[in-house]
Structures are given as structure tokens and as C-alpha cells.
Design a protein around this motif. Structure first.
Motif, PDB file in Angstrom:
ATOM      1  N   PRO A   1      82.619   8.773  71.277  1.00 14.81           N
ATOM      2  CA  PRO A   1      81.687   9.724  71.890  1.00 14.81           C
ATOM      3  C   PRO A   1      82.128  11.175  71.731  1.00 14.81           C
ATOM      4  O   PRO A   1      81.284  12.073  71.621  1.00 14.81           O
ATOM      5  CB  PRO A   1      81.672   9.300  73.367  1.00 14.81           C
ATOM      6  N   ALA A   2      83.437  11.401  71.724  1.00 12.29           N
ATOM      7  CA  ALA A   2      83.924  12.778  71.574  1.00 12.29           C
ATOM      8  C   ALA A   2      83.536  13.349  70.218  1.00 12.29           C
ATOM      9  O   ALA A   2      83.185  14.534  70.113  1.00 12.29           O
ATOM     10  CB  ALA A   2      85.445  12.821  71.748  1.00 12.29           C
TER      11      ALA A   2
ATOM     12  N   ARG B   1      80.885  12.485  68.454  1.00 11.22           N
ATOM     13  CA  ARG B   1      79.448  12.742  68.517  1.00 11.22           C
ATOM     14  C   ARG B   1      79.158  14.062  69.220  1.00 11.22           C
ATOM     15  O   ARG B   1      78.383  14.879  68.726  1.00 11.22           O
ATOM     16  CB  ARG B   1      78.765  11.576  69.248  1.00 11.22           C
ATOM     17  N   GLU B   2      79.786  14.278  70.357  1.00 13.29           N
ATOM     18  CA  GLU B   2      79.560  15.518  71.094  1.00 13.29           C
ATOM     19  C   GLU B   2      80.048  16.726  70.302  1.00 13.29           C
ATOM     20  O   GLU B   2      79.400  17.781  70.301  1.00 13.29           O
ATOM     21  CB  GLU B   2      80.264  15.450  72.447  1.00 13.29           C
ATOM     22  N   ALA B   3      81.183  16.590  69.623  1.00 11.79           N
ATOM     23  CA  ALA B   3      81.716  17.700  68.842  1.00 11.79           C
ATOM     24  C   ALA B   3      80.778  18.063  67.690  1.00 11.79           C
ATOM     25  O   ALA B   3      80.527  19.251  67.418  1.00 11.79           O
ATOM     26  CB  ALA B   3      83.107  17.357  68.309  1.00 11.79           C
TER      27      ALA B   3
ATOM     28  N   PHE C   1      77.522  17.461  67.452  1.00  6.57           N
ATOM     29  CA  PHE C   1      76.280  18.031  67.968  1.00  6.57           C
ATOM     30  C   PHE C   1      76.476  19.466  68.442  1.00  6.57           C
ATOM     31  O   PHE C   1      75.616  20.329  68.232  1.00  6.57           O
ATOM     32  CB  PHE C   1      75.736  17.172  69.106  1.00  6.57           C
ATOM     33  N   THR C   2      77.610  19.721  69.077  1.00 11.38           N
ATOM     34  CA  THR C   2      77.882  21.089  69.527  1.00 11.38           C
ATOM     35  C   THR C   2      78.045  22.026  68.340  1.00 11.38           C
ATOM     36  O   THR C   2      77.483  23.140  68.322  1.00 11.38           O
ATOM     37  CB  THR C   2      79.150  21.111  70.389  1.00 11.38           C
TER      38      THR C   2
END
Length: 298
Positions: free
Chosen positions: A111-112, A114-116, A118-119
């Protein structure tokens, strides 16, 4: 003795006064006023100027289609076609490169990550203009860091060309494609893949016969969105290539500032109207595709 009640004796209960509710459109009135001022007035001025010509001798103005005719001839037509070509090539490459990147992020178990991604995509998709041009000039320009260390100057590499500009546009178009196509990829149900595998389909067959047909409206919609984004870009190309690559946005700037010919401001407005028409066609394709993909992935 039974009391007889008459109709006059039975007074109707006083009904509470109904509160008058304000019409719903009052809530959006500020937005409507802002839209009319910010978009309506410039659009009206553009339309009026695109069809107006001024007599240099008398100063009298008259309405004509001469500006639109001029905007579709000579160097102006070349610039318009150049912008369409640049936008189409950049959008196609960004879609081809962005789709597998988005799929890799969606299927990632971290998940980290994915978030990175997207950010970073949200930041890079909005990073453009002069800072982006300066970053690429310092990195891949004629005297850029990578150009000197990798010896790109001897290979015929030229950042200030059509393909150099495509490379720069991909910097913000690929992240935009990732943000655009990810919701559609999230909408692909795991049951579809399992059903395809149970029927003996390979991964390639699953993507060819199941996933891509479902994603096609979203893919085409993302392609159209990327086309519009690159078609309207100005500052990056102006800072990098100047007039070496014919683009309609640069022609509009030259006509307004009088760099080539004096008194061509109305032709610039006609060129702007041409861009609005192209953008309108793009949106006419984009909106139905979005509605169709939403029905499939709901």
C-alpha cells in the motif's frame, strides 16, 4: 342532555405556517456569476473579435469571416496541424506507457508504494511551464548534464525539436494517465479473471477478450483528456523551442504581441476560436465515453 356541536363550534386547528424555502438555484448563484464573469465575458470578447475587422484608414469596424479564413491558411494552419500532431503523438505514447504502470501499481501488494505513486503522479501531472522546461534544458539540453556525460550530442539528439518536446510532455502526461485510468483498473472484478482462468483462458486472452473491452471507453477517455492537456500547453513549449516547432499556442502569442505582423490581434482570436472548437470536439467524445465506462464499472 347531549350537547349538539355545530360546525361553527368545531374550530379547525390552526395549521403551522409553512416556511418558505429558498429556490435551489440560489445556492449556486455565486458559482453561476463567477462562471459568467470568468468564462462568459472572455468567450464573448473572443467571438466578437474573431469576426471583427477594423479599417486602418477610418477606424470603422465590420463583421466578416476573414479572420477565420486567415487562421486556416499558411503558417497558421501549419501551426494548428502541428499542435494536433504533437498532442496526438504525446497522448498515444502516454496512454501506452501509463496503462502498464497503473496496472502494476493497482496489483501491488504494498500500500505504501501505491500511495507514493499516486502522490507523485498528482504532483508531476501539474508540474509544467517554465520550471519544467528549465529542468529538461539543464538535464538534456545541448549543454545538459546527461547530454555531456552520456555523449548524446554526437548521436544527433536535439531536445529543441518535435521529439524533444514529446519527451518533455510525457513527463506530466504519463502521471496524468495513471491518475485517469487507475479507477477503471480498480473496477475490474477479480471474478472476471477467475472465470476466464476456469475456462482455460491465458492472461493474454483475458486482457484481449475481457479486460481491454471493458477498459476501452476509459482508455479512449483518458487518451482524449491527455490530448486536450497537451493541446492547450503553452509555457513549456514557449520556453523550450520558441518558434522552431510550429504550434498554434505560440502563433497566438506572436499574433497578439505583434512579433511577426502588426495588427493581427483579431486573427489571434480566430486561432483561439479554432482551439475552442477542437477542444469542444474533444469533450464531445470524452463525456459519452466516461458515461459508458461508468456503467460498466459501477
Amino acid at each position: 342532555m347531549t350537547a349538539t356541536l355545530t360546525r361553527a363550534d368545531v374550530a379547525p386547528a390552526a395549521s403551522p405556517k409553512r416556511r418558505r424555502r429558498a429556490p435551489g438555484w440560489l445556492a449556486v448563484l455565486p458559482l453561476l456569476v463567477f462562471t459568467a464573469v470568468a468564462f462568459g465575458l472572455p468567450a464573448g470578447a473572443m467571438l466578437n473579435g474573431a469576426f471583427t475587422v477594423e479599417d486602418p484608414a477610418t477606424g470603422a469596424t465590420s463583421y466578416t469571416t476573414g479572420n477565420l479564413t486567415a487562421s486556416l491558411q499558411g503558417a497558421y494552419l501549419t501551426a494548428l496541424l502541428g499542435s494536433v500532431k504533437l498532442s496526438a503523438v504525446s497522448a498515444a505514447l502516454a496512454a501506452v506507457l501509463g496503462l502498464p504502470l497503473a496496472q502494476a501499481v493497482v496489483t501491488s501488494r504494498f500500500p505504501a508504494l501505491r500511495e507514493a505513486v499516486f502522490t507523485a503522479s498528482g504532483v508531476l501531472a501539474n508540474f509544467g511551464g517554465v520550471p519544467l522546461a528549465f529542468a529538461f534544458v539543464a538535464t538534456l539540453g545541448n549543454a545538459g548534464v546527461l547530454t555531456r556525460h552520456l555523449g548524446l550530442g554526437g548521436t544527433g539528439w536535439d531536445l529543441y525539436s518535435f521529439w524533444g518536446l514529446v519527451l518533455v510532455y510525457l513527463y506530466f502526461l504519463i502521471p496524468l494517465m495513471v491518475l485517469t485510468i487507475t479507477p477503471a483498473l480498480d473496477g475490474l472484478r477479480a471474478q472476471w479473471r477467475e472465470a476466464a482462468q476456469n475456462n482455460g483462458a491465458t492472461t493474454v486472452q483475458y486482457w484481449r477478450h475481457v479486460a481491454l473491452p471493458v477498459l476501452l471507453p476509459s482508455l479512449l477517455g483518458g487518451l482524449v483528456l491527455l490530448f486536450g492537456s497537451s493541446f492547450a500547453a503553452y509555457a513549456t513549449a514557449a520556453a523550450m523551442v520558441g518558434s522552431s516547432v510550429p504550434l498554434v499556442t505560440l502563433q497566438i502569442a506572436d499574433a497578439i504581441s505583434g512579433n511577426v505582423l502588426v495588427g493581427q490581434e483579431n486573427v489571434a482570436l480566430a486561432l483561439s476560436l479554432d482551439m475552442v472548437l477542437v477542444a469542444g470536439l474533444v469533450m464531445a467524445v470524452y463525456l459519452p465515453l466516461q458515461r459508458r465506462s461508468a456503467r460498466w464499472l459501477a
